[in-house]
Design a protein around this motif. Structure first.
Motif, PDB file in Angstrom:
ATOM      1  N   SER A   9      31.818 -85.616 -19.508  1.00 30.85           N
ATOM      2  CA  SER A   9      30.680 -85.714 -18.609  1.00 30.85           C
ATOM      3  C   SER A   9      31.102 -85.283 -17.215  1.00 30.85           C
ATOM      4  O   SER A   9      32.075 -85.784 -16.682  1.00 30.85           O
ATOM      5  N   SER A  10      30.352 -84.353 -16.654  1.00 31.63           N
ATOM      6  CA  SER A  10      30.658 -83.934 -15.289  1.00 31.63           C
ATOM      7  C   SER A  10      30.063 -84.913 -14.295  1.00 31.63           C
ATOM      8  O   SER A  10      30.439 -84.935 -13.145  1.00 31.63           O
ATOM      9  N   SER A  11      29.144 -85.763 -14.758  1.00 33.43           N
ATOM     10  CA  SER A  11      28.539 -86.734 -13.855  1.00 33.43           C
ATOM     11  C   SER A  11      28.078 -87.954 -14.644  1.00 33.43           C
ATOM     12  O   SER A  11      27.276 -87.835 -15.562  1.00 33.43           O
ATOM     13  N   ARG A  12      28.621 -89.101 -14.296  1.00 31.43           N
ATOM     14  CA  ARG A  12      28.166 -90.382 -14.846  1.00 31.43           C
ATOM     15  C   ARG A  12      27.768 -91.243 -13.652  1.00 31.43           C
ATOM     16  O   ARG A  12      28.598 -91.512 -12.796  1.00 31.43           O
ATOM     17  N   ASP A  57      25.569 -86.455 -17.901  1.00 31.79           N
ATOM     18  CA  ASP A  57      25.368 -85.053 -18.253  1.00 31.79           C
ATOM     19  C   ASP A  57      26.681 -84.430 -18.702  1.00 31.79           C
ATOM     20  O   ASP A  57      27.723 -85.090 -18.699  1.00 31.79           O
ATOM     21  N   TYR A  58      26.614 -83.169 -19.128  1.00 31.65           N
ATOM     22  CA  TYR A  58      27.840 -82.466 -19.499  1.00 31.65           C
ATOM     23  C   TYR A  58      27.825 -81.058 -18.933  1.00 31.65           C
ATOM     24  O   TYR A  58      26.843 -80.618 -18.351  1.00 31.65           O
ATOM     25  N   LYS A  59      28.926 -80.353 -19.111  1.00 32.82           N
ATOM     26  CA  LYS A  59      29.168 -79.091 -18.420  1.00 32.82           C
ATOM     27  C   LYS A  59      28.125 -78.017 -18.726  1.00 32.82           C
ATOM     28  O   LYS A  59      27.697 -77.855 -19.857  1.00 32.82           O
ATOM     29  N   LYS A  60      27.741 -77.257 -17.705  1.00 35.86           N
ATOM     30  CA  LYS A  60      26.728 -76.215 -17.850  1.00 35.86           C
ATOM     31  C   LYS A  60      27.200 -75.051 -18.719  1.00 35.86           C
ATOM     32  O   LYS A  60      26.381 -74.249 -19.173  1.00 35.86           O
ATOM     33  N   SER A  61      28.494 -74.950 -18.944  1.00 41.15           N
ATOM     34  CA  SER A  61      29.011 -73.860 -19.765  1.00 41.15           C
ATOM     35  C   SER A  61      28.749 -74.089 -21.249  1.00 41.15           C
ATOM     36  O   SER A  61      28.915 -73.184 -22.066  1.00 41.15           O
ATOM     37  N   LEU A  62      28.309 -75.307 -21.611  1.00 36.63           N
ATOM     38  CA  LEU A  62      28.044 -75.651 -23.008  1.00 36.63           C
ATOM     39  C   LEU A  62      26.562 -75.484 -23.339  1.00 36.63           C
ATOM     40  O   LEU A  62      25.720 -75.403 -22.437  1.00 36.63           O
ATOM     41  N   PRO A  63      26.215 -75.413 -24.635  1.00 33.33           N
ATOM     42  CA  PRO A  63      24.813 -75.240 -25.040  1.00 33.33           C
ATOM     43  C   PRO A  63      23.914 -76.334 -24.459  1.00 33.33           C
ATOM     44  O   PRO A  63      24.362 -77.462 -24.216  1.00 33.33           O
ATOM     45  N   PRO A  64      22.620 -76.032 -24.256  1.00 35.33           N
ATOM     46  CA  PRO A  64      21.722 -76.980 -23.589  1.00 35.33           C
ATOM     47  C   PRO A  64      21.438 -78.260 -24.359  1.00 35.33           C
ATOM     48  O   PRO A  64      21.225 -79.312 -23.755  1.00 35.33           O
ATOM     49  N   TYR A  65      21.415 -78.191 -25.672  1.00 30.99           N
ATOM     50  CA  TYR A  65      21.106 -79.389 -26.457  1.00 30.99           C
ATOM     51  C   TYR A  65      22.149 -79.587 -27.552  1.00 30.99           C
ATOM     52  O   TYR A  65      21.986 -79.136 -28.679  1.00 30.99           O
ATOM     53  N   ILE A  66      23.239 -80.261 -27.197  1.00 26.76           N
ATOM     54  CA  ILE A  66      24.231 -80.652 -28.191  1.00 26.76           C
ATOM     55  C   ILE A  66      23.776 -81.998 -28.757  1.00 26.76           C
ATOM     56  O   ILE A  66      23.836 -83.020 -28.072  1.00 26.76           O
ATOM     57  N   LEU A  67      23.319 -81.989 -29.986  1.00 25.59           N
ATOM     58  CA  LEU A  67      22.727 -83.200 -30.554  1.00 25.59           C
ATOM     59  C   LEU A  67      23.715 -84.354 -30.608  1.00 25.59           C
ATOM     60  O   LEU A  67      23.336 -85.516 -30.438  1.00 25.59           O
TER      61      LEU A  67
END
Length: 279
Positions: A9-12, A57-67
């Motif tokens: 997570s880039s932000s918690r 959230d998670y890094k913007k370099s990854l797909p938008p919806y990781i289930l």
């Protein structure tokens, strides 16, 4: 947990109205917002007072919806441990269209939506009625996300994130409502409570949003220096975007919530509006 376990997570972030052990037990209603690469959850008391907000959230370099990411949050977030408390799940996406009731036909509207927006085969199109505006707001979102929500929170209302912007807008000559999420800004313009314009758009910085809103003001003959702009962010980290916008819109308001941590004023106000809309 495969891909999600490798997703740092880039932000918690978390906001609590108090730090007592009884906080979670006081929560009787919960709303959540699902966004590309992010999830926000808020808990309310039986009187409707906001008690806590959790944002991940998670890094913007990854797909938008990781289930895996969302399912992991659904399973491990204490606020989501009691499915009967989940009042609404808001979906924040940038594919939407507004159709007046007199012109609305479900099949034809979906066809137009697919011509105007890139709706993928793995997405569903859902209508949401704007009763006060006598129109249908249709939006596209991943079918897998819809299935996940139905599996974990079967009784939760599935609402478009922008729905709150159409909910009892302030009576002002011109009212611009704007919300910032990690990927998109959502903006709506009312004139004396009549809906004139709505758009969800990607941005990189405050100047991108300011340009879009300044162009809107020019088209509607609105003085930006006097524009009644209410702008909020989904998390504390979006305060810098709102502060940047205030340079272009001196009358900007970012919330009126009472908080010991002023950095949370904007998200608190936003979640109060989301809560009222979901009732």
């Amino acid at each position: 947990m495969t891909e999600a376990s490798n997703t740092t997570s880039s932000s918690r972030q978390a906001y609590n109205v108090h730090n007592g052990d009884s906080l979670l037990s006081q929560v009787t209603r919960v709303i959540c917002v699902l966004m590309p690469r992010a999830l926000a959850v808020a808990g309310f008391s039986d009187k409707g007072d906001l008690l806590t907000i959790r944002y991940n959230d998670y890094k913007k370099s990854l797909p938008p919806y990781i289930l895996d990411f969302f399912e992991h949050q659904f399973i491990n977030e204490p606020l989501l441990s009691a499915p009967h408390k989940i009042t609404a799940a808001y979906i924040a996406g940038d594919k939407s269209m507004i159709v007046p009731d007199v012109l609305y036909n479900a099949e034809a509207s979906e066809k137009w939506m697919k011509q105007l927006q890139f709706v993928e085969t793995n997405e569903v199109i859902t209508p949401y009625h704007l009763a006060d505006d006598k129109a249908q707001y249709i939006f596209a979102w991943p079918a897998a996300v819809k299935s996940l929500i139905s599996r974990y929170f079967a009784k939760a209302a599935e609402l478009p994130f922008a729905a709150y912007q159409f909910y009892k807008p302030l009576k002002a000559e011109h009212q611009i409502i704007c919300t910032v999420t990690p990927d998109c800004a959502y903006a709506t313009l009312y004139h004396n409570k009549a809906l004139l314009w709505h758009q969800a758009f990607a941005y990189e910085n405050a100047e991108d949003i300011a340009f879009r809103l300044q162009l809107l003001c020019r088209e509607q003959d609105i003085d930006p220096a006097r524009a009644n702009l209410q702008c909020t962010g989904i998390s504390k980290s979006h305060n810098r975007i709102i502060q940047g916008l205030s340079q272009y819109f001196p009358q900007l308001k970012d919330g009126n919530a009472n908080s010991n941590d002023t950095g949370w004023s904007s998200p608190i106000y936003l979640f109060q509006q989301l809560y009222a809309c979901a009732l």
